[in-house]
Design a protein around this motif. Structure first.
Motif, PDB file in Angstrom:
ATOM      1  N   PRO A 110      -8.658  30.221  29.320  1.00 12.36           N
ATOM      2  CA  PRO A 110      -8.084  28.990  28.747  1.00 12.36           C
ATOM      3  C   PRO A 110      -6.622  29.140  28.358  1.00 12.36           C
ATOM      4  O   PRO A 110      -5.832  28.213  28.522  1.00 12.36           O
ATOM      5  CB  PRO A 110      -8.961  28.740  27.514  1.00 12.36           C
ATOM      6  CG  PRO A 110     -10.252  29.427  27.813  1.00 12.36           C
ATOM      7  CD  PRO A 110      -9.904  30.619  28.649  1.00 12.36           C
ATOM      8  N   SER A 111      -6.245  30.326  27.852  1.00 11.61           N
ATOM      9  CA  SER A 111      -4.873  30.522  27.385  1.00 11.61           C
ATOM     10  C   SER A 111      -3.859  30.518  28.524  1.00 11.61           C
ATOM     11  O   SER A 111      -2.658  30.397  28.292  1.00 11.61           O
ATOM     12  CB  SER A 111      -4.764  31.844  26.615  1.00 11.61           C
ATOM     13  OG  SER A 111      -5.188  32.916  27.444  1.00 11.61           O
ATOM     14  N   ARG A 164      -2.574  23.990  21.184  1.00 15.86           N
ATOM     15  CA  ARG A 164      -2.828  23.495  22.548  1.00 15.86           C
ATOM     16  C   ARG A 164      -2.499  22.011  22.660  1.00 15.86           C
ATOM     17  O   ARG A 164      -2.041  21.546  23.709  1.00 15.86           O
ATOM     18  CB  ARG A 164      -4.292  23.721  22.933  1.00 15.86           C
ATOM     19  CG  ARG A 164      -4.650  25.113  23.311  1.00 15.86           C
ATOM     20  CD  ARG A 164      -3.868  25.695  24.448  1.00 15.86           C
ATOM     21  NE  ARG A 164      -3.786  24.884  25.635  1.00 15.86           N
ATOM     22  CZ  ARG A 164      -3.322  25.313  26.816  1.00 15.86           C
ATOM     23  NH1 ARG A 164      -2.910  26.564  26.929  1.00 15.86           N
ATOM     24  NH2 ARG A 164      -3.259  24.538  27.853  1.00 15.86           N
ATOM     25  N   LEU A 165      -2.734  21.257  21.589  1.00 11.66           N
ATOM     26  CA  LEU A 165      -2.416  19.827  21.628  1.00 11.66           C
ATOM     27  C   LEU A 165      -0.903  19.603  21.660  1.00 11.66           C
ATOM     28  O   LEU A 165      -0.440  18.542  22.083  1.00 11.66           O
ATOM     29  CB  LEU A 165      -3.011  19.124  20.399  1.00 11.66           C
ATOM     30  CG  LEU A 165      -4.541  19.169  20.262  1.00 11.66           C
ATOM     31  CD1 LEU A 165      -4.987  18.486  18.982  1.00 11.66           C
ATOM     32  CD2 LEU A 165      -5.221  18.538  21.461  1.00 11.66           C
ATOM     33  N   TRP A 166      -0.141  20.607  21.222  1.00  8.87           N
ATOM     34  CA  TRP A 166       1.318  20.494  21.133  1.00  8.87           C
ATOM     35  C   TRP A 166       2.014  21.120  22.349  1.00  8.87           C
ATOM     36  O   TRP A 166       3.097  20.707  22.746  1.00  8.87           O
ATOM     37  CB  TRP A 166       1.790  21.174  19.850  1.00  8.87           C
ATOM     38  CG  TRP A 166       3.281  21.197  19.646  1.00  8.87           C
ATOM     39  CD1 TRP A 166       4.071  22.292  19.574  1.00  8.87           C
ATOM     40  CD2 TRP A 166       4.131  20.067  19.459  1.00  8.87           C
ATOM     41  NE1 TRP A 166       5.372  21.942  19.359  1.00  8.87           N
ATOM     42  CE2 TRP A 166       5.443  20.553  19.286  1.00  8.87           C
ATOM     43  CE3 TRP A 166       3.912  18.692  19.428  1.00  8.87           C
ATOM     44  CZ2 TRP A 166       6.535  19.722  19.084  1.00  8.87           C
ATOM     45  CZ3 TRP A 166       5.003  17.853  19.234  1.00  8.87           C
ATOM     46  CH2 TRP A 166       6.294  18.374  19.066  1.00  8.87           C
ATOM     47  N   VAL A 176      -9.900  21.692  24.952  1.00  7.44           N
ATOM     48  CA  VAL A 176      -8.580  21.029  24.919  1.00  7.44           C
ATOM     49  C   VAL A 176      -7.558  21.751  25.792  1.00  7.44           C
ATOM     50  O   VAL A 176      -6.415  21.307  25.887  1.00  7.44           O
ATOM     51  CB  VAL A 176      -8.053  20.910  23.473  1.00  7.44           C
ATOM     52  CG1 VAL A 176      -8.994  20.075  22.632  1.00  7.44           C
ATOM     53  CG2 VAL A 176      -7.842  22.283  22.837  1.00  7.44           C
ATOM     54  N   CYS A 177      -7.953  22.850  26.444  1.00  5.84           N
ATOM     55  CA  CYS A 177      -7.019  23.583  27.307  1.00  5.84           C
ATOM     56  C   CYS A 177      -6.964  23.009  28.720  1.00  5.84           C
ATOM     57  O   CYS A 177      -6.054  23.343  29.477  1.00  5.84           O
ATOM     58  CB  CYS A 177      -7.412  25.064  27.389  1.00  5.84           C
ATOM     59  SG  CYS A 177      -7.146  25.953  25.863  1.00  5.84           S
ATOM     60  N   TYR A 178      -7.944  22.216  29.091  1.00  6.53           N
ATOM     61  CA  TYR A 178      -8.028  21.712  30.465  1.00  6.53           C
ATOM     62  C   TYR A 178      -7.822  20.200  30.445  1.00  6.53           C
ATOM     63  O   TYR A 178      -8.442  19.492  29.642  1.00  6.53           O
ATOM     64  CB  TYR A 178      -9.398  22.043  31.077  1.00  6.53           C
ATOM     65  CG  TYR A 178      -9.675  23.521  31.130  1.00  6.53           C
ATOM     66  CD1 TYR A 178      -9.327  24.279  32.245  1.00  6.53           C
ATOM     67  CD2 TYR A 178     -10.273  24.181  30.057  1.00  6.53           C
ATOM     68  CE1 TYR A 178      -9.573  25.651  32.291  1.00  6.53           C
ATOM     69  CE2 TYR A 178     -10.512  25.541  30.089  1.00  6.53           C
ATOM     70  CZ  TYR A 178     -10.168  26.269  31.212  1.00  6.53           C
ATOM     71  OH  TYR A 178     -10.407  27.628  31.248  1.00  6.53           O
ATOM     72  N   PRO A 179      -6.960  19.679  31.323  1.00 10.15           N
ATOM     73  CA  PRO A 179      -6.631  18.241  31.287  1.00 10.15           C
ATOM     74  C   PRO A 179      -7.866  17.344  31.333  1.00 10.15           C
ATOM     75  O   PRO A 179      -7.968  16.370  30.593  1.00 10.15           O
ATOM     76  CB  PRO A 179      -5.759  18.047  32.531  1.00 10.15           C
ATOM     77  CG  PRO A 179      -5.227  19.401  32.858  1.00 10.15           C
ATOM     78  CD  PRO A 179      -6.240  20.385  32.387  1.00 10.15           C
ATOM     79  N   CYS A 233      -1.026  20.896  28.602  1.00  7.60           N
ATOM     80  CA  CYS A 233      -1.481  19.506  28.747  1.00  7.60           C
ATOM     81  C   CYS A 233      -1.559  18.906  27.347  1.00  7.60           C
ATOM     82  O   CYS A 233      -2.642  18.807  26.766  1.00  7.60           O
ATOM     83  CB  CYS A 233      -2.820  19.430  29.480  1.00  7.60           C
ATOM     84  SG  CYS A 233      -4.107  20.520  28.810  1.00  7.60           S
ATOM     85  N   PRO A 234      -0.391  18.532  26.771  1.00  7.10           N
ATOM     86  CA  PRO A 234      -0.387  18.013  25.392  1.00  7.10           C
ATOM     87  C   PRO A 234      -1.102  16.664  25.304  1.00  7.10           C
ATOM     88  O   PRO A 234      -1.237  15.955  26.294  1.00  7.10           O
ATOM     89  CB  PRO A 234       1.104  17.867  25.083  1.00  7.10           C
ATOM     90  CG  PRO A 234       1.757  17.715  26.414  1.00  7.10           C
ATOM     91  CD  PRO A 234       0.941  18.514  27.380  1.00  7.10           C
TER      92      PRO A 234
END
Length: 1308
Positions: free
Chosen positions: A1001-1002, A973-975, A931-934, A1007-1008
Motif C-alpha cells: 500500500p505504501s 494518505r488522504l493528503w 485509502v491507498c488505492y483509488p 490519490c488524495p
C-alpha cells in the motif's frame, strides 16, 4: 486394527443352516433336482470344473455346509499356507515399528504402530523385524514432503538428534527432499518426493544391493556391495525432522507397487486370501445364475441389475456363503485385496454411479447376513482403504485413479444405513475424511502428464526489472499471441478434467447433507452437523498442536466443495419456499451468536469473553431478544478450572490404558493429522529424553469427580436445530431489528457459519502461500528476459561468456516451462474464476451478517471476531491473490460490495462495542490499506455523509491513550499528492533500488481525497475543542518521535566511530527508521491542517491559536536546526547508508517542514503572515541559515571550510525539479527573502533585555504574564504550555486561578 483380542468372544448369528430336520421343507421351494443343479453351479470345485452329473454328489441345504467345508479345505491344501520367502527373516510375523527400544528422539506413533510423526530435531525409529538373506521390500507412504531419510540399518547403528539413518556405517537411506542418497557420505540420487507419494525400499541380500522406487518407478540401484555376513541383518528404518510424517506398509496391506521376486517383510494371509477369493467367486455365481421356477431351469442373469427379490433358495445359499465370508471381511488385507477390488470392478463398466445398483444390493446383504460388529469393521476398513488409495494415487493426465476411488466412495455412501454408520462413527472419528475433498498438486509435472495436456507454455512478459507491471503496454507479437492461446486451451482442458473430480467430491457432500433420510433414526445432515462442529473445535482450539490440525491445503478444497453443496441445498429450499432468501442473499442471523444454540468454543467475541458479556448484557438480552441467562451460567470459570478439566481428562484416558502404554506416554486427545495418512486414532508418544513428561502431574481422584467438558452439539437433535411447533430452534431470540421472514433451513445456517470459521482458521493463510508459484514465474521471466538482453549485447569475440549465457537461458526456460504448467494446475484448483466467486460470495455473506448484527445495538458485541476478520481477509485475497488470473472488478455488484465494506471499516474501527486490540488494529490497518488505492478510496467517499464525517471525527480524536500511528497514516494518505513536493511514490534517492514488494500500500501512487479533506477542515473549524486537543497531541507525538530519532542516531554514530569491529542491532536500526517515518508523517498532517484550516493557528481570537503557533514554530526550528547543520550528526548517519535506514534522508523531512512554512508565511493573508513571522523570529532557536540551507545557500565560513572537498554536493530543493514545481520553488525564494528582510529589521529594532526581565523558565522571552493569586511571573508561552497539563504554579505550587498580562513599569 481389527476386532480380534478386543474383549470376550462375540456370538455369531445362528442361521440354523443344516441342523434342523424341517430344513428339507425349504428345499421344496424348488424341486430337488433343480436345487442340486443350482448348488453345483454356484459352488464349483477349485479347478472350476464341474464333475459329470452321474458322478457328483446330490446337494441339498442339509449337506451344503459339509460340501463347503470340503471345498475350502481343498483350496487350503492346494496352497502353501506360508510363503517360501519366510527364510532369511528374524522377528515377529506381524511387523510394526519398534516402540519399546528401537527409537531415538521424540516421536509420535499411531496405535497401529505403523504411522510416525517426528517431534524433535531428527528422531529415528526402526521396525521390529530384520532380514539377513533374500529379497525384501516394504513401502512408505509419504504424508509430508520435508526432511526425511528412509532406508535400512543394522542393530549396531547408533543414532542421535543430528545423525540418523544413512549417516552411520551400515545404514543406507534415500532422501527425496534433498534428492540424495546417504551412507556416511552423500551423492545425488532419485527424484524429489511430494506428500501423497509412495516410496518402495528394496534390499537384495543375495546380490548385496539396495534400491528405491517412487510410485512404482525404479530410481535405480542406490547402493551395492553392502556389508553382509554373520551378524549382519537389516531393519527397515527412518529418520525424520520435526512435524514430518509417514506411514509404513510392511505387508499388513497389499503392496501398492509389488516388485517381482521381492517379498514383503510381513507375509500376506495366504490361507485367508484364497478362502476369501473362493467365497467371492461363489457370491458372483449366485449373482450371475438365476432360477426360473416356472420353466424349471437355471438361467444367466444380468449381474449389473441383480436384486434379491425374496427368493428363499438364493437367500439361504447366500447365508451359507456369508457364514464363512463375514469373519474374513474384518481383516484389512482381505477387505482391500478382495472386497474393494470386486466393488471397483463393478463400477469399471462406466456410466453414472446410479447405474450400478448391485453395490447397494450387496450392502443390503451385508447388513442382513453379517453380524453388526462385522459390518462395522468391514465398512471402516473399506473406507480406510479407499481413502488411502485416493490419497496415494499418482496424478495421471485424466485423473482416472482419483475418479475411480471417488465413484466407489459415492456408491457406498449412497446406501443409507452404511452412510449413517460411517458418519456417526468413522468419517470424522477414525478417518480424516476431508482428504476425499482434496486434489493434490503434482510436484513433478512430467509424470502427471501435464506436458501432453499443456504442450505449449506461456508466461507474462509485462514486468519491469523492479518487479512492477510496466507502464507502456507493449503490443503482443503474433507468436506470443499464438503461444498464449495454446496455453489457455491447455489450461481449459486441464480445468475440465479437474472439474469432474470436484463434481464427484460435491456429490459426496450432498449425500452427507441429505436431510430427508430419516428412516431408522436421525437424518444424515444432523449427524454431519455435530461432527463438523467438533472438527471445527479441534482446529480452533489446538492452534499450537500441529498433529491435530487439518492441513490448510485440505481446508481450502473442503471449503469450496462445502460452499457448492450448501448453495445447492439453499437454492433447493428457496425453490420450495419462495418467501425464503436465495443463496445470493445469504447471511447468518445475529441470534445465533448469543442464544447458546451454536457452540463457538472459546473463540473471542467482539465485546470480549462470552462469560463477561452474559453478565454485562443480560438485561439487554432479556429486553431485546427475550433470552434469559441461567444464573448458574454466570459463575465465572477461571483458567485454573480449565486446566484441571484438561488434566483430568488426560489422566482418565491414561488410567484406562494398559500399563505398557503408560510407560511410553499418555494418549493424545485426538487423531494426529500428520502421521498415518488416513487413520485418526490416538497416538503414542515416544521419548528417549524423559518418559515421565507425559505422566499425570497429580494423582487422579475417583472417576466420578473428573470434570469432563462435553460439547453441547453432541446431544442436539433435528428438532433442536430446525425447531417445530413454535420452537424456533437455532433462531431462538430474534431481536426486534431482525426481519421476521424465513431465511433458509436452520441447519444450513450453521453450516454457513462453520464455512466462515473455516476460512478464518487456515484457508486465507493457504491462499496467500500458493501465490508464491506465480511470484516465482515472474522472477524467472525477468531473469530470462535479462539473460536474452545480455546475449544480444554480448560481443562475438567473447564466446566463453556467450556459452555461459546460453546455458543460463536454457536453465531459465526449462524452469519456466515446469513452473508455468504447475501454475496452470494451481490456477485451476485454487485461483479459478469459480473459486474466486466462492470467496466473493463469502465476503458478501460476512458483510450482510455484520450489517444485521450492527443493527442489534449492544448485542453486536456477541458476534465472534472472525466475521470481521474474514470480511477483511477475503477482500484482501480477492484483490491480491486472484488478480493475476481474474479481475475482481468483473464480479457482479463489485462497486456496491466495496462501498458496504468501506462503511463497515469506517464505522467499526473506533466502535466502542469492539474491545479486542487485535481486531481493532486489523480494522485500522484495513482502512489504511483501503485509502491507498483509488478504487477503494472512491468507495469510502461514496458511503453516507454522516458516516464519513463520523469517521473523520474518530481519526481526529487526540492521539494520547490510543494507537495513533495507523490513524495518522490514514490522514497522510488522504493528503498525499496535495502537499509541498509530496507527489512522489518512492523517495527520490531510492528510485534505483528494487522495492521489496511493489504491491505494498505504501508504494501506491498518490490519490488524495479532497472530499474527506473538506470534512476534516469543517470539523477543525467548527469544533473549538477538537482542533486544540488534536493538534496538541500531534505536536506532542512529533516532539517524542523526533527526539527518539535523534537519540538513536547519536548511538548509531558512536558505534560507527569505534575502532573495534562492531555491529548495530538491526532492530535498533528498524526502530530508528520508524521514528523518522513517524516524524515525517506527523509533519505532513500538520501541513495538511495548516493548509486546510490556517485560522486554527493564525486567528488569534481563538483561545489556543497563539500557543499552537508558538509550539509549532518551536518544533519546526528544532527539526530544521538538527537536519541542516553543516557536517552534523544527521548528515553523517545518512551518508553511512546503513541497511534498514534507507528511508532516512534530507528530502522527505525538509520538504514537509518547508510546506508548513510556505503555507504560514507566503500562502496566507498579510495579518496571518505577520503573526507567523513574528512568532518564528521570536523563537530563540530560529536560525536564518537553516532556511538558506533549503535552497543550497551556505555561510561563507562553511564554504571556506568545505573548499578542499569540492566534490561534496550540498542539499538544495532546486535539484528536485521532477518533484517540486517551479511555482513551489518560487514560493520558497519569496519566503527566504521575506524572512531575511524581517530578521534584519527585528535585529535592528530589538532593544537589549536585561537578564532580570527574561522569563525565569525559558530565558528566551521577556516576562509577559503574571499569575493569580501568587503573582509569580513568566512569559506567556511557558505558562500557556504548562497550564495544558498542570494547574499548579511553577514556583510555589499554588493553584493558578488566572493569568494577566504583565508590562514592566517605565523606569523614572
Amino acid at each position: 486394527m481389527t476386532s480380534r483380542g478386543a474383549g470376550p468372544p462375540l456370538s455369531r448369528k445362528n442361521y440354523r443352516l443344516s441342523t434342523e430336520p424341517e430344513k428339507s421343507k425349504v428345499a421344496g421351494i424348488v424341486n430337488s433336482r433343480l436345487l442340486n443343479d443350482y448348488l453345483h453351479r454356484v459352488f464349483t470345485s477349485a479347478d472350476g470344473n464341474q464333475p459329470a452329473a452321474a458322478y457328483r454328489k446330490h446337494l441339498t441345504f442339509q449337506n451344503l455346509q459339509e460340501h463347503l467345508d470340503r471345498l475350502l479345505a481343498e483350496e487350503n491344501g492346494s496352497e502353501d499356507s506360508r510363503d517360501q520367502g519366510a527364510e532369511g527373516r528374524l522377528g515377529p510375523s506381524t511387523v510394526v515399528l519398534d516402540h519399546t527400544s528401537g527409537f531415538e528422539g521424540l516421536l509420535l506413533v499411531d496405535d497401529d504402530l505403523l504411522g510416525v510423526i517426528g517431534h524433535s530435531n531428527f528422531g529415528s525409529i526402526r521396525a521390529t523385524t530384520c532380514v539377513y538373506k533374500g529379497k525384501w521390500i516394504y513401502e512408505v507412504l509419504i504424508s509430508s514432503q520435508g526432511l526425511m531419510q528412509i532406508g535400512w540399518c543394522t542393530l549396531n547403528c547408533r543414532f542421535n538428534q543430528e545423525e540418523g539413518v544413512g549417516d552411520t556405517p551400515d545404514s543406507y537411506a534415500y532422501d527425496g527432499n534433498r534428492v540424495r542418497k546417504w551412507n556416511v557420505t552423500t551423492t545425488n540420487y532419485g527424484k524429489s518426493w511430494a506428500a501423497g507419494d509412495i516410496v518402495s525400499c528394496l534390499i537384495d541380500l543375495d546380490e548385496g544391493t539396495i534400491a528405491f522406487c517412487l510410485n512404482g518407478i525404479s530410481l535405480g540401484t542406490a547402493f551395492d556391495n553392502i556389508t553382509r555376513g554373520a551378524g549382519m541383518a537389516y531393519f527397515p528404518a527412518i529418520s525424520l525432522s520435526f512435524k514430518e510424517s509417514v506411514a509404513f506398509n510392511f505387508g499388513s496391506r497389499p503392496l501398492r507397487y509389488p516388485v517381482e521376486g521381492y517379498h514383503p517383510l510381513q507375509d500376506p494371509p495366504v490361507s485367508d486370501l484364497v478362502k476369501a477369493r473362493r467365497l467371492l467367486g461363489y457370491l458372483k455365481n449366485v449373482i450371475h445364475i438365476g432360477i426360473d421356477v416356472t420353466e424349471g431351469k437355471l438361467v444367466e442373469k444380468d449381474t449389473s441389475m441383480w436384486q434379491l427379490q425374496g427368493e428363499p433358495t438364493v437367500l439361504i445359499t447366500l447365508a451359507h456363503i456369508f457364514n464363512y465370508f463375514s469373519p474374513l471381511m474384518c481383516k484389512v488385507y482381505l477387505v482391500e485385496d478382495v472386497l474393494m477390488t470386486f466393488l471397483l470392478s463393478i463400477l469399471e463398466r462406466g456410466g453414472a454411479v446410479e447405474a450400478h445398483p448391485l453395490i447397494q444390493q450387496l450392502l443390503d446383504l451385508m447388513w442382513l447376513l453379517m453380524e453388526e460388529y462385522e459390518v462395522h469393521e468391514c465398512l471402516k476398513q473399506l473406507l480406510m482403504s479407499l481413502l488411502r488409495a485416493y490419497r496415494f494415487s499418482p496424478i495421471i493426465p485424466d485423473l482416472g485413479l482419483q475418479i475411480h476411488y471417488l465413484r466407489l466412495t459415492i456408491a457406498v455412501l449412497k446406501h443409507e444405513k452404511s452412510r449413517k454408520y460411517l458418519l456417526s462413527n468413522v468419517l470424522f472419528d477414525v478417518l480424516r475424511s476431508v482428504v476425499f475433498f482434496y486434489i493434490k498438486s503434482p510436484l513433478r509435472v512430467e509424470e502427471a502428464g501435464l506436458q501432453e495436456l499443456i504442450p505449449t507454455t506461456w508466461w507474462p512478459n509485462r514486468f519491469t526489472k523492479e518487479g512492477k507491471e510496466s507502464k507502456e503496454v507493449k503490443e503482443e507479437s503474433a507468436e506470443e499471441r499464438l503461444r498464449r492461446r495454446a496455453y489457455e486451451r491447455g489450461c481449459q482442458r486441464l480445468k475440465k478434467r479437474i472439474e469432474v473430480v470436484e463434481g464427484l467430491q460435491v456429490q459426496i457432500l450432498k449425500l452427507l447433507l441429505n436431510n430427508k433420510d430419516r428412516g431408522g433414526g436421525e437424518a444424515s445432515r444432523y449427524i454431519f452437523l455435530n461432527k463438523f462442529r467438533k472438527f471445527l473445535q479441534e482446529n480452533a482450539s489446538n492452534r499450537g498442536n500441529l498433529t491435530v490440525l487439518c492441513p490448510p491445503e485440505y481446508m481450502v478444497c473442503f471449503l469450496h466443495r462445502l460452499i457448492a453443496a450448501l448453495r445447492f441445498f439453499w437454492d433447493g429450499h428457496k425453490a420450495k419456499t419462495p418467501a425464503a432468501l436465495s443463496s445470493d442473499e445469504a447471511y447468518v442471523p445475529p441470534q445465533l451468536f448469543y442464544n447458546g444454540k451454536v457452540d463457538y468454543f472459546d473463540l473471542q467475541r467482539l465485546g470480549g469473553l462470552l462469560s463477561h458479556l452474559k453478565k454485562t448484557l443480560k438485561d439487554d438480552l432479556a429486553a431485546k431478544a427475550n433470552v434469559l441467562i441461567d444464573p448458574a451460567e454466570l459463575q465465572s470459570v477461571t483458567m485454573d478450572d480449565l486446566d484441571e478439566d484438561e488434566e483430568s481428562a488426560t489422566s482418565a484416558a491414561q488410567s484406562q490404558r494398559p500399563s505398557a502404554a503408560l510407560a511410553i506416554g499418555g494418549a493424545l486427545a485426538r487423531p494426529g493429522w500428520l502421521s498415518s495418512p488416513t487413520l485418526g486414532r490416538a497416538n503414542r508418544f515416544l521419548s528417549t529424553a524423559a518418559v515421565s513428561l507425559m505422566n499425570p502431574r497429580r494423582p487422579l481422584g475417583t472417576l466420578e469427580k473428573v470434570k469432563v467438558r462435553t460439547l453441547s452439539v453432541e446431544q442436539r437433535t433435528e428438532e433442536d436445530i430446525e425447531g417445530s411447533h413454535g420452537n424456533e430452534g437455532l433462531l431462538l431470540g430474534r431481536p426486534p431489528e431482525e426481519p421476521d421472514q424465513p431465511i433458509t433451513e436452520n441447519s444450513l445456517l450453521e453450516i454457513l457459519d462453520g464455512i466462515v470459521m473455516m476460512y478464518n482458521l487456515s484457508v486465507h493463510q493457504q491462499l496467500g502461500k500458493m501465490v508464491g508459484v506465480s511470484d516465482d514465474v515472474n522472477e524467472y521471466a525477468m531473469a530470462l528476459k535479462d539473460t536474452e538482453e545480455k546475449i544480444s549485447c554480448c560481443p562475438k569475440r567473447r564466446r566463453d561468456i556467450h556459452e555461459e549465457l546460453l546455458k543460463s537461458q536454457k536453465v531459465f526456460s526449462e524452469k519456466l516451462n515446469h513452473l508455468s504448467r504447475r501454475l496452470a494446475w494451481i490456477n485451476v484448483t485454487i485461483y479459478s474464476k469459480e473459486k474466486m466467486q466462492d470467496i466473493y460470495w463469502l465476503l458478501r455473506v460476512c458483510i450482510r451478517t455484520i450489517e444485521h448484527g450492527d443493527r442489534t445495538g449492544s448485542l453486536f458485541a456477541f458476534m465472534p471476531e472472525f466475521y470481521l476478520s474474514v470480511a477483511m481477509n477475503s477482500y484482501s485475497a480477492l484483490k491480491n491473490y486472484f488478480s493475476p488470473v481474474n479481475s475482481m472488478e468483473e464480479l457482479p455488484g463489485y462497486e456496491e460490495t466495496l462501498m458496504r465494506l468501506a462503511a463497515i471499516l469506517a464505522k467499526h474501527f473506533a466502535d466502542s462495542r469492539i474491545v479486542g486490540t487485535d481486531i481493532r488494529d486489523s480494522l485500522m490497518q484495513a482502512l489504511a490499506s483501503y485509502v491507498c488505492y483509488p478504487h477503494s478510496l472512491r468507495a469510502v467517499e461514496r458511503i453516507p455523509e454522516e458516516q464519513r464525517i463520523s469517521m473523520m471525527k474518530n481519526l481526529l480524536a487526540p492521539y494520547e491513550q490510543r494507537p495513533w500511528a495507523q490513524t495518522n497514516w490514514i490522514l497522510v494518505r488522504l493528503w498525499r499528492g496535495c502537499g509541498f513536493g509530496y507527489r512522489y511514490t518512492r523517495l527520490p534517492h531510492l528510485l534505483k533500488t528494487k522495492p521489496e514488494d511493489a504491491s505494498l500500500p505504501s508504494l501506491q501512487k498518490p490519490c488524495p481525497s479532497t472530499l474527506l479533506q473538506r470534512h476534516m477542515a469543517d470539523l477543525l473549524r467548527s469544533d473549538r475543542d477538537l482542533a486544540p486537543s488534536f493538534l496538541n497531541s500531534v505536536l506532542n507525538q512529533l516532539n517524542w518521535a523526533f527526539s527518539e530519532f535523534i537519540g538513536m542516531i547519536q548511538e548509531i554514530q558512536q558505534a560507527a566511530e569505534r575502532l573495534e569491529r562492531n555491529f548495530v542491532d538491526s532492530r535498533q536500526l528498524k526502530v530508528c527508521a520508524t521514528c523518522f517515518d513517524l516524524s515525517v508523517s506527523l509533519l505532513r498532517v500538520l501541513e495538511m491542517t495548516v493548509t486546510l484550516a490556517p485560522e486554527i493557528f493564525l486567528d488569534w481570537n481563538r483561545p489556543s491559536s497563539e500557543l499552537l503557533l508558538r509550539r509549532l514554530a518551536q518544533l519546526l526550528n528544532q527539526v530544521l536546526n538538527r537536519v541542516t547543520a553543516e557536517r552534523n550528526l544527521f548528515d553523517r548517519v545518512v551518508n553511512l547508508r546503513l541497511p534498514g535506514l534507507e528511508s532516512v534522508d534530507h528530502y522527505p523531512i525538509l520538504v514537509a517542514v518547508t510546506g508548513i512554512l510556505v503555507r504560514l508565511l507566503v500562502d496566507t493573508d498579510v495579518q496571518g503572515a505577520e503573526r507567523a513571522t513574528a512568532v518564528m523570529l521570536a523563537d530563540p532557536c530560529f536560525q536564518l541559515r537553516s532556511i538558506q540551507y533549503l535552497l543550497g545557500h551556505t555561510e561563507p565560513s562553511a564554504l571556506a571550510a568545505a573548499a578542499p572537498a569540492t566534490e561534496k554536493r550540498h542539499f538544495s530543493l532546486n535539484t528536485y525539479t521532477e518533484y517540486i514545481s517551479a511555482e513551489e520553488l518560487a514560493k520558497v525564494d519569496k519566503m527566504l527573502s521575506h524572512l531575511s528582510e524581517e530578521s534584519k529589521q527585528a535585529a535592528a529594532t530589538t532593544l537589549p533585555t536585561s537578564e532580570e526581565d527574561l522569563c525565569p523558565i525559558c530565558y528566551a522571552h521577556p516576562i509577559s504574564a503574571i499569575f493569580r493569586p501568587c503573582s509569580h511571573k513568566s512569559c506567556k508561552a511557558c505558562i500557556n504550555q504548562h497550564l495544558m497539563n498542570n494547574k499548579d504554579c511553577f514556583f510555589c505550587k499554588a493553584t493558578i486561578t488566572g493569568v494577566d498580562d504583565f508590562t514592566k513599569p517605565a523606569s523614572s
